[in-house]
Design an enzyme around this catalytic site. Sequence first.
Site, PDB file in Angstrom:
ATOM      1  N   THR A 122     -10.399 -10.664   2.589  1.00  0.00           N
ATOM      2  CA  THR A 122      -9.079 -10.847   3.202  1.00  0.00           C
ATOM      3  C   THR A 122      -9.280 -11.339   4.629  1.00  0.00           C
ATOM      4  O   THR A 122      -9.986 -10.710   5.416  1.00  0.00           O
ATOM      5  CB  THR A 122      -8.322  -9.509   3.207  1.00  0.00           C
ATOM      6  OG1 THR A 122      -8.279  -9.042   1.877  1.00  0.00           O
ATOM      7  CG2 THR A 122      -6.911  -9.668   3.743  1.00  0.00           C
ATOM      8  N   PHE A 148      -7.147  -9.676  -5.446  1.00  0.00           N
ATOM      9  CA  PHE A 148      -6.087  -8.658  -5.490  1.00  0.00           C
ATOM     10  C   PHE A 148      -6.523  -7.407  -6.238  1.00  0.00           C
ATOM     11  O   PHE A 148      -5.696  -6.603  -6.651  1.00  0.00           O
ATOM     12  CB  PHE A 148      -4.827  -9.238  -6.162  1.00  0.00           C
ATOM     13  CG  PHE A 148      -4.286 -10.452  -5.459  1.00  0.00           C
ATOM     14  CD1 PHE A 148      -3.571 -10.318  -4.275  1.00  0.00           C
ATOM     15  CD2 PHE A 148      -4.499 -11.728  -5.960  1.00  0.00           C
ATOM     16  CE1 PHE A 148      -3.072 -11.438  -3.611  1.00  0.00           C
ATOM     17  CE2 PHE A 148      -4.001 -12.856  -5.307  1.00  0.00           C
ATOM     18  CZ  PHE A 148      -3.289 -12.710  -4.132  1.00  0.00           C
ATOM     19  N   LEU A 149      -7.825  -7.254  -6.485  1.00  0.00           N
ATOM     20  CA  LEU A 149      -8.249  -6.138  -7.342  1.00  0.00           C
ATOM     21  C   LEU A 149      -8.041  -4.784  -6.670  1.00  0.00           C
ATOM     22  O   LEU A 149      -8.096  -4.650  -5.452  1.00  0.00           O
ATOM     23  CB  LEU A 149      -9.714  -6.300  -7.744  1.00  0.00           C
ATOM     24  CG  LEU A 149     -10.784  -6.419  -6.683  1.00  0.00           C
ATOM     25  CD1 LEU A 149     -11.218  -5.075  -6.160  1.00  0.00           C
ATOM     26  CD2 LEU A 149     -11.967  -7.149  -7.278  1.00  0.00           C
ATOM     27  N   ARG A 150      -7.759  -3.786  -7.526  1.00  0.00           N
ATOM     28  CA  ARG A 150      -7.628  -2.398  -7.067  1.00  0.00           C
ATOM     29  C   ARG A 150      -8.914  -1.668  -7.396  1.00  0.00           C
ATOM     30  O   ARG A 150      -9.497  -1.897  -8.461  1.00  0.00           O
ATOM     31  CB  ARG A 150      -6.482  -1.692  -7.808  1.00  0.00           C
ATOM     32  CG  ARG A 150      -5.115  -2.213  -7.488  1.00  0.00           C
ATOM     33  CD  ARG A 150      -4.123  -1.784  -8.542  1.00  0.00           C
ATOM     34  NE  ARG A 150      -4.496  -2.341  -9.854  1.00  0.00           N
ATOM     35  CZ  ARG A 150      -3.912  -2.034 -11.006  1.00  0.00           C
ATOM     36  NH1 ARG A 150      -2.945  -1.153 -11.032  1.00  0.00           N
ATOM     37  NH2 ARG A 150      -4.306  -2.580 -12.126  1.00  0.00           N
ATOM     38  N   LYS A 200      -2.109 -12.866   0.535  1.00  0.00           N
ATOM     39  CA  LYS A 200      -2.828 -11.602   0.429  1.00  0.00           C
ATOM     40  C   LYS A 200      -2.230 -10.544   1.368  1.00  0.00           C
ATOM     41  O   LYS A 200      -1.974  -9.405   0.985  1.00  0.00           O
ATOM     42  CB  LYS A 200      -4.319 -11.822   0.729  1.00  0.00           C
ATOM     43  CG  LYS A 200      -5.165 -10.574   0.715  1.00  0.00           C
ATOM     44  CD  LYS A 200      -5.178  -9.891  -0.651  1.00  0.00           C
ATOM     45  CE  LYS A 200      -5.770  -8.513  -0.613  1.00  0.00           C
ATOM     46  NZ  LYS A 200      -7.179  -8.403  -0.782  1.00  0.00           N
ATOM     47  N   ASN A 204      -0.149  -7.100   0.117  1.00  0.00           N
ATOM     48  CA  ASN A 204      -0.553  -5.744   0.499  1.00  0.00           C
ATOM     49  C   ASN A 204       0.478  -5.085   1.411  1.00  0.00           C
ATOM     50  O   ASN A 204       0.771  -3.897   1.260  1.00  0.00           O
ATOM     51  CB  ASN A 204      -1.937  -5.762   1.160  1.00  0.00           C
ATOM     52  CG  ASN A 204      -3.044  -5.692   0.114  1.00  0.00           C
ATOM     53  OD1 ASN A 204      -2.772  -5.629  -1.083  1.00  0.00           O
ATOM     54  ND2 ASN A 204      -4.286  -5.711   0.546  1.00  0.00           N
ATOM     55  N   CYS A 256      -8.036  -1.074   2.073  1.00  0.00           N
ATOM     56  CA  CYS A 256      -7.270  -2.313   2.288  1.00  0.00           C
ATOM     57  C   CYS A 256      -5.949  -2.129   3.021  1.00  0.00           C
ATOM     58  O   CYS A 256      -5.707  -2.767   4.039  1.00  0.00           O
ATOM     59  CB  CYS A 256      -6.998  -2.982   0.942  1.00  0.00           C
ATOM     60  SG  CYS A 256      -8.473  -3.663   0.212  1.00  0.00           S
ATOM     61  N   LYS A 259      -5.835  -1.402   6.936  1.00  0.00           N
ATOM     62  CA  LYS A 259      -6.373  -2.485   7.774  1.00  0.00           C
ATOM     63  C   LYS A 259      -5.548  -3.763   7.618  1.00  0.00           C
ATOM     64  O   LYS A 259      -5.340  -4.488   8.584  1.00  0.00           O
ATOM     65  CB  LYS A 259      -7.864  -2.704   7.495  1.00  0.00           C
ATOM     66  CG  LYS A 259      -8.209  -3.666   6.399  1.00  0.00           C
ATOM     67  CD  LYS A 259      -9.695  -3.952   6.362  1.00  0.00           C
ATOM     68  CE  LYS A 259     -10.108  -4.622   5.063  1.00  0.00           C
ATOM     69  NZ  LYS A 259      -9.568  -5.929   4.790  1.00  0.00           N
ATOM     70  N   ARG A 330     -12.709   6.095   2.024  1.00  0.00           N
ATOM     71  CA  ARG A 330     -12.381   5.341   3.229  1.00  0.00           C
ATOM     72  C   ARG A 330     -10.878   5.400   3.485  1.00  0.00           C
ATOM     73  O   ARG A 330     -10.079   5.134   2.594  1.00  0.00           O
ATOM     74  CB  ARG A 330     -12.833   3.876   3.092  1.00  0.00           C
ATOM     75  CG  ARG A 330     -14.316   3.712   3.298  1.00  0.00           C
ATOM     76  CD  ARG A 330     -14.744   2.285   3.062  1.00  0.00           C
ATOM     77  NE  ARG A 330     -14.584   1.887   1.678  1.00  0.00           N
ATOM     78  CZ  ARG A 330     -14.729   0.645   1.235  1.00  0.00           C
ATOM     79  NH1 ARG A 330     -15.022  -0.313   2.066  1.00  0.00           N
ATOM     80  NH2 ARG A 330     -14.583   0.376  -0.054  1.00  0.00           N
TER      81      ARG A 330
HETATM   82  C1  UDX Z   1      -4.896  -2.221  -2.934  1.00  0.00           C
HETATM   83  C2  UDX Z   1      -4.017  -3.255  -3.661  1.00  0.00           C
HETATM   84  O1  UDX Z   1      -3.285  -2.603  -4.701  1.00  0.00           O
HETATM   85  C3  UDX Z   1      -4.886  -4.373  -4.212  1.00  0.00           C
HETATM   86  O2  UDX Z   1      -4.070  -5.346  -4.829  1.00  0.00           O
HETATM   87  C4  UDX Z   1      -5.655  -5.008  -3.052  1.00  0.00           C
HETATM   88  O3  UDX Z   1      -6.484  -6.044  -3.476  1.00  0.00           O
HETATM   89  C5  UDX Z   1      -6.500  -3.944  -2.357  1.00  0.00           C
HETATM   90  O4  UDX Z   1      -5.638  -2.869  -1.916  1.00  0.00           O
HETATM   91  P1  UDX Z   1      -6.482  -0.209  -3.641  1.00  0.00           P
HETATM   92  O5  UDX Z   1      -6.815  -0.061  -2.198  1.00  0.00           O
HETATM   93  O6  UDX Z   1      -7.581  -0.126  -4.640  1.00  0.00           O
HETATM   94  O7  UDX Z   1      -5.748  -1.616  -3.894  1.00  0.00           O
HETATM   95  O8  UDX Z   1      -5.446   0.944  -3.971  1.00  0.00           O
HETATM   96  P2  UDX Z   1      -4.002   1.098  -4.627  1.00  0.00           P
HETATM   97  O9  UDX Z   1      -4.123   1.446  -6.048  1.00  0.00           O
HETATM   98  O10 UDX Z   1      -3.115  -0.024  -4.285  1.00  0.00           O
HETATM   99  O11 UDX Z   1      -3.502   2.414  -3.822  1.00  0.00           O
HETATM  100  C6  UDX Z   1      -3.417   2.403  -2.400  1.00  0.00           C
HETATM  101  C7  UDX Z   1      -2.867   3.727  -1.896  1.00  0.00           C
HETATM  102  O12 UDX Z   1      -1.520   3.916  -2.289  1.00  0.00           O
HETATM  103  C8  UDX Z   1      -3.643   4.952  -2.416  1.00  0.00           C
HETATM  104  O13 UDX Z   1      -3.778   5.881  -1.361  1.00  0.00           O
HETATM  105  C9  UDX Z   1      -2.713   5.473  -3.519  1.00  0.00           C
HETATM  106  O14 UDX Z   1      -2.863   6.843  -3.770  1.00  0.00           O
HETATM  107  C10 UDX Z   1      -1.341   5.165  -2.927  1.00  0.00           C
HETATM  108  N1  UDX Z   1      -0.289   5.047  -3.940  1.00  0.00           N
HETATM  109  C11 UDX Z   1      -0.303   4.053  -4.864  1.00  0.00           C
HETATM  110  C12 UDX Z   1       0.769   5.976  -3.913  1.00  0.00           C
HETATM  111  O15 UDX Z   1       0.812   6.884  -3.074  1.00  0.00           O
HETATM  112  N2  UDX Z   1       1.768   5.828  -4.843  1.00  0.00           N
HETATM  113  C13 UDX Z   1       1.789   4.835  -5.772  1.00  0.00           C
HETATM  114  O16 UDX Z   1       2.756   4.762  -6.558  1.00  0.00           O
HETATM  115  C14 UDX Z   1       0.713   3.924  -5.793  1.00  0.00           C
END
Ligand code: UDX
Length: 431
Positions: A122, A148-150, A200, A204, A256, A259, A330
């Site tokens: 990013t 965009f992966l989680r 991106k 996010n 992600c 930041k 993290r």
């Molecule tokens: C995220 C984006 O979803 C992804 O597309 C991007 O490329 C990277 O950042 P990720 O960091 O793996 O992915 O986590 P994500 O599943 O999005 O969850 C982020 C935070 O939101 C977590 O702390 C999660 O617990 C919280 N969350 C998510 C909630 O509190 N409620 C929800 O309904 C969904």
Amino acid sequence: MGEISVVGCGYVGLTVAVCMAHLGHNVVAADVDRERVEMLNRGQVPMFEARLDELLDEGLRSGRLRFVDDPQLAVTSARFHFMCVPTPQDVDGSADLSRLEAAIDDLADLFPLRSVVITKSTVPVGTADQLRSRLSRTDIAVVSCPEFLREGTAIHDFLGPDRIVIGALDDPTAQSVAELFAELDCPILTMTNRSAEAVKYGANAFLATKLSFINSMARICESVGADIQDVARGMAGDERIGGKFLAPGPGWGGSCFPKDVSALSHLAQAAGSPAPLLNAVLDANHSQLDHIASKALQAVGPTALDAHGQRDVVVGVWGLTFKAGTSDRRDSPAIAVIHRLLRAGVTVQAFDPTVSCGMDEAPEVRVTSDPYEAAAGADVLVVLTEWDDFTEIDLDKTAEVMNQPRMIDARNLFARDDAETAGFSYAGVGR
Ligand code: UDX
């Protein structure tokens, strides 16, 4: 199939490398961490990620995938170069591009003629333009292809994306990158580099906004006697809103969202278009972390501080990772809540299925390998990560081992009736 180099073998780089090999490409992936490279060449994965071990094994066995500890060795035989080095948050909230710039400087003269350099990390809007002038090579194209992966579903997301975004100066270059993903069945959206870079951040920041919104709504529900689970269900019935990302929690975190929202806010400010909404989204998240810590302390009731600033209160915690399905801590909201509790002078003991020893970021916390041990003698139990595993735990037994069976379920993981039947005084979020 094309020859591909991947520079940086963190979450994104490793996923790109194993998935590209799975799609039939020859991939050489580089990381400067020699130990990590040796592990990967032995087929050992450095993080907990579904299917990563399987695809790594497949890539190594097929001979289509190998790892080297020198990026210079990776790029010389490839035409497409995926840049996947970290772009962490700098002290002022902006994205720190020093690793990416250093990698480009090191490799500029080594990229073969007519190479395509693809940014997956990013990066702020305008980075592709900067990299072009840094490279000073008119034969090289710079393409922006945000990832965009989680975490936890990285492979699934890479191989079954909702869309692929490709930013390039011209259509033939965009098409050449699109062809690398020909096996995947999804829309491919081509646009300028700047737009692709902005997608991106937009995606996010929008998702983080949705979460700060639902957490704020949960707070309102607590005050007016509504139930956020029903409210979210009712909201989700509107197709324009949709049902995803509406689960309230202790706050959002991970490597992600914090930041990227900060970096976008910084970018907006620097571009002369300040975006107060983004700061409100960040503030709402901090406020939610404070709120969950306060709820835990309030559940215990008033207690006195001793001469060392400590209270005679034990808080049991279930969940340390930033979400379920990953071992990543993290910017974990769980750790942020724990820091608030420690500052209030309580003792914290914690359990998480992926954490087996003490944590550098919170060394005062006693980490247990058993959920009952984390609850033993506690005055309140706080559930901070939505691990399904927790729902398998015997709540009667948990209540029995506690000093006082109180639960703050910051993920609404348990049904109130089940918790109360086991003897808990129960509070979720927004209900
Ligand atoms: C995220 C984006 O979803 C992804 O597309 C991007 O490329 C990277 O950042 P990720 O960091 O793996 O992915 O986590 P994500 O599943 O999005 O969850 C982020 C935070 O939101 C977590 O702390 C999660 O617990 C919280 N969350 C998510 C909630 O509190 N409620 C929800 O309904 C969904």
